[in-house]
Motif scaffolding. Sequence first.
Motif, PDB file in Angstrom:
ATOM      1  N   ASP A  53       0.460  -1.125   0.536  1.00  9.58           N
ATOM      2  CA  ASP A  53      -0.054  -0.194   0.203  1.00  9.58           C
ATOM      3  C   ASP A  53       1.091   1.137   0.310  1.00  9.58           C
ATOM      4  OD1 ASP A  53      -2.431  -1.635  -0.072  1.00  9.58           O
ATOM      5  OD2 ASP A  53      -2.419  -1.467   2.440  1.00  9.58           O
ATOM      6  N   PHE A  54       1.854   1.440   1.057  1.00  8.27           N
ATOM      7  CA  PHE A  54       2.923   1.979   0.768  1.00  8.27           C
ATOM      8  C   PHE A  54       3.168   2.702  -1.007  1.00  8.27           C
ATOM      9  CE2 PHE A  54       7.185   4.785   0.802  1.00  8.27           C
ATOM     10  CZ  PHE A  54       6.548   5.488   1.826  1.00  8.27           C
ATOM     11  N   SER A 258      -1.029   2.499   6.250  1.00  7.98           N
ATOM     12  CA  SER A 258      -2.220   2.619   5.073  1.00  7.98           C
ATOM     13  C   SER A 258      -3.435   2.270   5.414  1.00  7.98           C
ATOM     14  CB  SER A 258      -1.631   1.325   4.171  1.00  7.98           C
ATOM     15  OG  SER A 258      -2.077   0.086   4.761  1.00  7.98           O
ATOM     16  N   THR A 259      -4.188   2.513   4.766  1.00  8.92           N
ATOM     17  CA  THR A 259      -5.629   1.676   5.055  1.00  8.92           C
ATOM     18  C   THR A 259      -5.709   0.354   5.776  1.00  8.92           C
ATOM     19  OG1 THR A 259      -6.701   3.390   3.701  1.00  8.92           O
ATOM     20  CG2 THR A 259      -7.930   1.265   4.827  1.00  8.92           C
ATOM     21  N   PRO A 280       2.842   8.772   2.626  1.00  6.32           N
ATOM     22  CA  PRO A 280       3.431   8.364   1.780  1.00  6.32           C
ATOM     23  C   PRO A 280       2.747   9.084   0.615  1.00  6.32           C
ATOM     24  CG  PRO A 280       1.692   6.484   1.753  1.00  6.32           C
ATOM     25  CD  PRO A 280       1.610   7.346   3.624  1.00  6.32           C
ATOM     26  N   ALA A 281       1.802   9.275  -0.126  1.00  5.88           N
ATOM     27  CA  ALA A 281       0.937  10.297  -1.099  1.00  5.88           C
ATOM     28  C   ALA A 281       1.952  11.824  -0.586  1.00  5.88           C
ATOM     29  CB  ALA A 281       0.021  10.466  -0.995  1.00  5.88           C
ATOM     30  N   VAL A 282       2.216  11.686   0.245  1.00  3.10           N
ATOM     31  CA  VAL A 282       2.693  13.673   0.059  1.00  3.10           C
ATOM     32  C   VAL A 282       4.098  13.366   0.346  1.00  3.10           C
ATOM     33  CG1 VAL A 282       3.549  15.542   2.046  1.00  3.10           C
ATOM     34  CG2 VAL A 282       0.929  14.303   1.479  1.00  3.10           C
ATOM     35  N   VAL A 283       4.501  12.265   0.442  1.00  7.85           N
ATOM     36  CA  VAL A 283       6.358  12.084  -0.092  1.00  7.85           C
ATOM     37  C   VAL A 283       6.288  12.115  -1.348  1.00  7.85           C
ATOM     38  CG1 VAL A 283       7.717  10.155   0.426  1.00  7.85           C
ATOM     39  CG2 VAL A 283       6.780  10.796   2.270  1.00  7.85           C
ATOM     40  N   GLY A 284       5.780  11.707  -2.165  1.00 12.13           N
ATOM     41  CA  GLY A 284       5.805  11.672  -3.565  1.00 12.13           C
ATOM     42  C   GLY A 284       5.309  13.080  -4.176  1.00 12.13           C
ATOM     43  N   LYS A 319     -10.239   8.541  17.825  1.00  8.69           N
ATOM     44  CA  LYS A 319     -10.748   9.535  17.127  1.00  8.69           C
ATOM     45  C   LYS A 319     -11.592   9.432  15.680  1.00  8.69           C
ATOM     46  CE  LYS A 319      -6.241  12.187  18.055  1.00  8.69           C
ATOM     47  NZ  LYS A 319      -6.605  13.635  18.775  1.00  8.69           N
ATOM     48  N   ASP A 320     -11.745   7.183  16.335  1.00  4.87           N
ATOM     49  CA  ASP A 320     -12.646   6.900  15.140  1.00  4.87           C
ATOM     50  C   ASP A 320     -11.847   6.973  13.865  1.00  4.87           C
ATOM     51  OD1 ASP A 320     -14.781   5.189  14.550  1.00  4.87           O
ATOM     52  OD2 ASP A 320     -15.624   6.710  13.628  1.00  4.87           O
ATOM     53  N   ILE A 321     -10.596   6.913  13.681  1.00  6.56           N
ATOM     54  CA  ILE A 321      -9.933   6.677  11.890  1.00  6.56           C
ATOM     55  C   ILE A 321     -10.406   5.582  11.830  1.00  6.56           C
ATOM     56  CG2 ILE A 321      -8.101   7.399  11.151  1.00  6.56           C
ATOM     57  CD1 ILE A 321      -6.992   9.162  13.366  1.00  6.56           C
ATOM     58  N   LYS A 322     -10.405   5.557  10.327  1.00  9.06           N
ATOM     59  CA  LYS A 322     -11.006   4.266   9.674  1.00  9.06           C
ATOM     60  C   LYS A 322     -10.258   3.935   8.791  1.00  9.06           C
ATOM     61  CE  LYS A 322     -15.612   3.506  12.059  1.00  9.06           C
ATOM     62  NZ  LYS A 322     -16.878   3.527  11.667  1.00  9.06           N
ATOM     63  N   ASN A 323      -9.536   5.017   8.097  1.00  8.51           N
ATOM     64  CA  ASN A 323      -8.596   4.754   6.646  1.00  8.51           C
ATOM     65  C   ASN A 323      -8.202   6.050   6.174  1.00  8.51           C
ATOM     66  OD1 ASN A 323     -10.647   7.400   5.613  1.00  8.51           O
ATOM     67  ND2 ASN A 323     -12.645   6.215   5.128  1.00  8.51           N
TER      68      ASN A 323
END
Length: 351
Positions: A53-54, A258-259, A280-284, A319-323
């Motif tokens: 995913d990364f 990742s999600t 990882p998207a920001v690193v890209g 924080k109910d973080i799911k993705n």
Amino acid sequence: MKITRRLLGKAALGLAGAALLMHVPAMAQDKPAPFDKPGAVKIALVRYLSTGDFFQAYLSGVEAQAKALGVDLRVLDSRQDAALQADMVDQAIALGVQGIIIQHGLTESMKEAAQRAIDAGIKVVAFDVNVENPKIPQIEQSDRDLARLALEQAIKDNGESWKAGYVYVAGIAPLDRRNETWVDFKKKYAGINEAAMFGTLDNPIANSVANQARSVLSANPDIKVMFAPYDEFAKGVKIAVDEAGFNKDIKIYSADISTSDIAAMREPDSAWAATAATNPAVVGQVSVRALAQLLAGEDPGHNVIVPPTLITQKDLIDKDIKNMEDLSAKLPQFAHADVAMPAWMPNPNAK
């Protein structure tokens, strides 16, 4: 001459048209050459690692920033074949690209290939591979900080004395940097006992690591902490820990997110306690921006470092973080890095 409403209307339209004409070149000059001519710039991403995913998220970030800049992006994927990756740099040169991003790889195979690109007049940046070239900026996730944040949480959760399993493959720049922090921690905390070191990058990585972890846990059932500073490693360790029924006895600390990682960490009684990660998207995106600065005649610096964030299992649940979308929304520092971001650079994350 009699001034009528019609004449005033024509004059107003003429002034508006003149203003528009004056505004068009001003807009074109917002971006420096060569980015003032959309589509005129061709760049290549030459990848060593792409499984997981990364790396998919990293690629999406590269694509998003390339689109925002209006450049022609070519993606060349060697699938962990070091010789092929070096050949792909030559392919990119033959394609006539102006810039190349080298993503991961081995120093011994990429050092000369990167120099060939420089000799051809091509700008190059490298992400998580040390090509040992002062002309090539190194994009980093601050790997030492990634490992430090995860290990500090391990100390906080488990005290200063515990038996550990450690997943590591030498020769990969980010893993080598994370290993330096692990070595320092073992010196600082004499109570940390490394019972086993293991690791592989054989595909599929998580399953291959799980096979090794089964043997490690069988031989060392009293391990309390698994340090797996790459999320594919952590996934493999978790598979083995769950199968052995040790999920309440062992805690896993990792790097990257990742999600699917979030889902694994949120499972009831999950052993995966914390990870430290950059988006990882920001690193890209940062990789493309640093290359764009070089092409525009600007200096992004030799070490372009994206700061990491500690993410605990408790954070995700509380924080109910799911993705990944939730993570960016509820931990804003994760959503964007103000790195390699001159005023003219378009932000693909801007709403």
